[in-house]
Design a protein around this motif. Sequence first.
Motif, PDB file in Angstrom:
ATOM      1  N   LEU A  70       0.816  -1.207   0.000  1.00 44.43           N
ATOM      2  CA  LEU A  70       0.000   0.000   0.000  1.00 44.43           C
ATOM      3  C   LEU A  70       0.854   1.263   0.000  1.00 44.43           C
ATOM      4  CD1 LEU A  70      -2.856  -0.943   2.503  1.00 44.43           C
ATOM      5  CD2 LEU A  70      -3.053  -0.615   0.029  1.00 44.43           C
ATOM      6  N   GLU A  71       1.979   1.205   0.668  1.00 48.21           N
ATOM      7  CA  GLU A  71       2.865   2.372   0.753  1.00 48.21           C
ATOM      8  C   GLU A  71       3.929   2.376  -0.333  1.00 48.21           C
ATOM      9  OE1 GLU A  71       4.524   2.478   4.642  1.00 48.21           O
ATOM     10  OE2 GLU A  71       2.583   2.675   5.673  1.00 48.21           O
ATOM     11  N   ALA A  72       4.280   1.186  -0.829  1.00 48.12           N
ATOM     12  CA  ALA A  72       5.416   1.093  -1.757  1.00 48.12           C
ATOM     13  C   ALA A  72       5.066   1.566  -3.166  1.00 48.12           C
ATOM     14  CB  ALA A  72       5.927  -0.345  -1.808  1.00 48.12           C
ATOM     15  N   GLY A  73       3.834   1.350  -3.611  1.00 49.87           N
ATOM     16  CA  GLY A  73       3.460   1.734  -4.969  1.00 49.87           C
ATOM     17  C   GLY A  73       3.617   0.585  -5.953  1.00 49.87           C
ATOM     18  N   ASP A  74       2.972   0.724  -7.099  1.00 47.34           N
ATOM     19  CA  ASP A  74       2.897  -0.367  -8.069  1.00 47.34           C
ATOM     20  C   ASP A  74       4.256  -0.766  -8.635  1.00 47.34           C
ATOM     21  OD1 ASP A  74       0.199  -0.396  -7.697  1.00 47.34           O
ATOM     22  OD2 ASP A  74      -0.294   0.683  -9.538  1.00 47.34           O
ATOM     23  N   ASP A  75       5.114   0.214  -8.918  1.00 50.40           N
ATOM     24  CA  ASP A  75       6.408  -0.109  -9.515  1.00 50.40           C
ATOM     25  C   ASP A  75       7.241  -0.976  -8.580  1.00 50.40           C
ATOM     26  OD1 ASP A  75       5.740   1.303 -11.763  1.00 50.40           O
ATOM     27  OD2 ASP A  75       6.807   3.130 -11.173  1.00 50.40           O
ATOM     28  N   ALA A  76       7.280  -0.595  -7.305  1.00 50.68           N
ATOM     29  CA  ALA A  76       8.051  -1.372  -6.333  1.00 50.68           C
ATOM     30  C   ALA A  76       7.446  -2.757  -6.144  1.00 50.68           C
ATOM     31  CB  ALA A  76       8.107  -0.630  -4.998  1.00 50.68           C
ATOM     32  N   VAL A  77       6.122  -2.835  -6.125  1.00 49.30           N
ATOM     33  CA  VAL A  77       5.447  -4.124  -5.961  1.00 49.30           C
ATOM     34  C   VAL A  77       5.810  -5.071  -7.102  1.00 49.30           C
ATOM     35  CG1 VAL A  77       3.196  -5.265  -6.046  1.00 49.30           C
ATOM     36  CG2 VAL A  77       3.539  -3.275  -4.574  1.00 49.30           C
ATOM     37  N   LEU A  78       5.795  -4.562  -8.332  1.00 43.04           N
ATOM     38  CA  LEU A  78       6.154  -5.410  -9.466  1.00 43.04           C
ATOM     39  C   LEU A  78       7.592  -5.886  -9.383  1.00 43.04           C
ATOM     40  CD1 LEU A  78       4.358  -3.529 -12.381  1.00 43.04           C
ATOM     41  CD2 LEU A  78       3.752  -5.750 -11.414  1.00 43.04           C
ATOM     42  N   ARG A  79       8.501  -4.989  -8.962  1.00 41.41           N
ATOM     43  CA  ARG A  79       9.909  -5.396  -8.814  1.00 41.41           C
ATOM     44  C   ARG A  79      10.035  -6.505  -7.781  1.00 41.41           C
ATOM     45  NH1 ARG A  79      10.889   0.142  -9.352  1.00 41.41           N
ATOM     46  NH2 ARG A  79      11.055   0.447  -7.100  1.00 41.41           N
ATOM     47  N   VAL A  80       9.344  -6.356  -6.661  1.00 42.08           N
ATOM     48  CA  VAL A  80       9.422  -7.366  -5.606  1.00 42.08           C
ATOM     49  C   VAL A  80       8.880  -8.705  -6.096  1.00 42.08           C
ATOM     50  CG1 VAL A  80       8.420  -8.078  -3.401  1.00 42.08           C
ATOM     51  CG2 VAL A  80       9.406  -5.809  -3.640  1.00 42.08           C
ATOM     52  N   LEU A  81       7.726  -8.686  -6.747  1.00 41.09           N
ATOM     53  CA  LEU A  81       7.116  -9.944  -7.185  1.00 41.09           C
ATOM     54  C   LEU A  81       7.986 -10.660  -8.212  1.00 41.09           C
ATOM     55  CD1 LEU A  81       3.327  -9.001  -7.401  1.00 41.09           C
ATOM     56  CD2 LEU A  81       4.514 -10.299  -5.621  1.00 41.09           C
ATOM     57  N   ARG A  82       8.633  -9.889  -9.096  1.00 37.68           N
ATOM     58  CA  ARG A  82       9.538 -10.521 -10.069  1.00 37.68           C
ATOM     59  C   ARG A  82      10.725 -11.168  -9.358  1.00 37.68           C
ATOM     60  NH1 ARG A  82       8.595  -5.577 -13.226  1.00 37.68           N
ATOM     61  NH2 ARG A  82       7.150  -6.058 -14.920  1.00 37.68           N
ATOM     62  N   GLU A  83      11.319 -10.441  -8.414  1.00 33.72           N
ATOM     63  CA  GLU A  83      12.490 -10.983  -7.720  1.00 33.72           C
ATOM     64  C   GLU A  83      12.113 -12.142  -6.802  1.00 33.72           C
ATOM     65  OE1 GLU A  83      15.543  -8.519  -6.256  1.00 33.72           O
ATOM     66  OE2 GLU A  83      14.970  -6.774  -7.461  1.00 33.72           O
ATOM     67  N   VAL A  84      10.937 -12.048  -6.191  1.00 34.55           N
ATOM     68  CA  VAL A  84      10.463 -13.152  -5.354  1.00 34.55           C
ATOM     69  C   VAL A  84      10.252 -14.405  -6.205  1.00 34.55           C
ATOM     70  CG1 VAL A  84       8.462 -13.994  -4.059  1.00 34.55           C
ATOM     71  CG2 VAL A  84       9.455 -11.774  -3.506  1.00 34.55           C
ATOM     72  N   GLY A  85       9.638 -14.245  -7.377  1.00 35.37           N
ATOM     73  CA  GLY A  85       9.444 -15.390  -8.264  1.00 35.37           C
ATOM     74  C   GLY A  85      10.752 -16.041  -8.659  1.00 35.37           C
ATOM     75  N   ASP A  86      11.750 -15.211  -8.970  1.00 36.96           N
ATOM     76  CA  ASP A  86      13.065 -15.743  -9.341  1.00 36.96           C
ATOM     77  C   ASP A  86      13.737 -16.434  -8.157  1.00 36.96           C
ATOM     78  OD1 ASP A  86      12.774 -14.800 -11.903  1.00 36.96           O
ATOM     79  OD2 ASP A  86      13.882 -12.941 -11.543  1.00 36.96           O
ATOM     80  N   ALA A  87      13.387 -16.011  -6.935  1.00 36.99           N
ATOM     81  CA  ALA A  87      14.040 -16.582  -5.752  1.00 36.99           C
ATOM     82  C   ALA A  87      13.398 -17.892  -5.313  1.00 36.99           C
ATOM     83  CB  ALA A  87      14.000 -15.571  -4.597  1.00 36.99           C
TER      84      ALA A  87
END
Length: 272
Positions: A126-143
């Motif tokens: 909610l605080e991070a914003g859409d761009d940060a959320v997408l970056r996290v989800l991509r990196e989480v998927g790769d991890a």
Amino acid sequence: MDPDDGDAAPDGRMARLRAQTVRAGTRARELDRSPGLQRAVKRLRDALPGDSHFGDPLSLGGARHTEAAGRAIVGLTGDRPGVTRELGLGGVQLWQSVLERFGRGGGEHELVLVFTDLVEFSRWALEAGDDAVLRVLREVGDAWEPPMTQRAGTVVKRLGDGLMVAFADPAAALAGVVEARRRLGELHVDGWTPRMRAGLHSGHPRRVGGDYLGVAVNTAARLGDAGKADEILVSGDLLRRLDATTVTARRKRRVRLKGVSDDLEVYAVEPV
């Protein structure tokens, strides 16, 4: 006699029929949205056998989980509350419960089902914003996906900030989860370190297309939802399939999971 008089009567009947159809549709929508009727149907579902929460995001896997029929009902009703929706989901709830009771709801092969998700992700997002959320989800998927697939796990579906994976081997399932947790601990995205929790359960889910349904799936999902950050919860059934010399297990006696058997044993496990 006016030559047009013969057409006037059919036209009038058609107009009246259309008006009646519109009134009937309006009345049906009003009944479907009636708070009193919705409460009555909810009480009925609570009294029926099976998971009375069937139809929520968890039981449908975040828009899908145990039932192709349930997904169809949610889709047809537009994901909005209503008497028709609740009656439909209640019917599927009862059907699944009967199948499981008489041993017809399970598949032929025993599988280990794993559910993982990120703790406190929604609040951070909610605080991070859409761009940060997408970056996290991509990196989480790769991890966390490679540790699963490299151990012969099949990713059944991705659930936003979660994952459902099926394994044939319980030791491989636990090893995959532990490695995924370690790799996530090394991520630092926009000042935030993702932390996961996981639930594992073994059973005989029924395969429908590329998905699985049944009590075993629901149990694994509820276990995954009940854990704390970095915690791995397993059922007693799964724990008994692991080599006792490779893990430490602590009984969680105060965990209450909705829609699963009251006598389910829940353990927090760690590799030795």
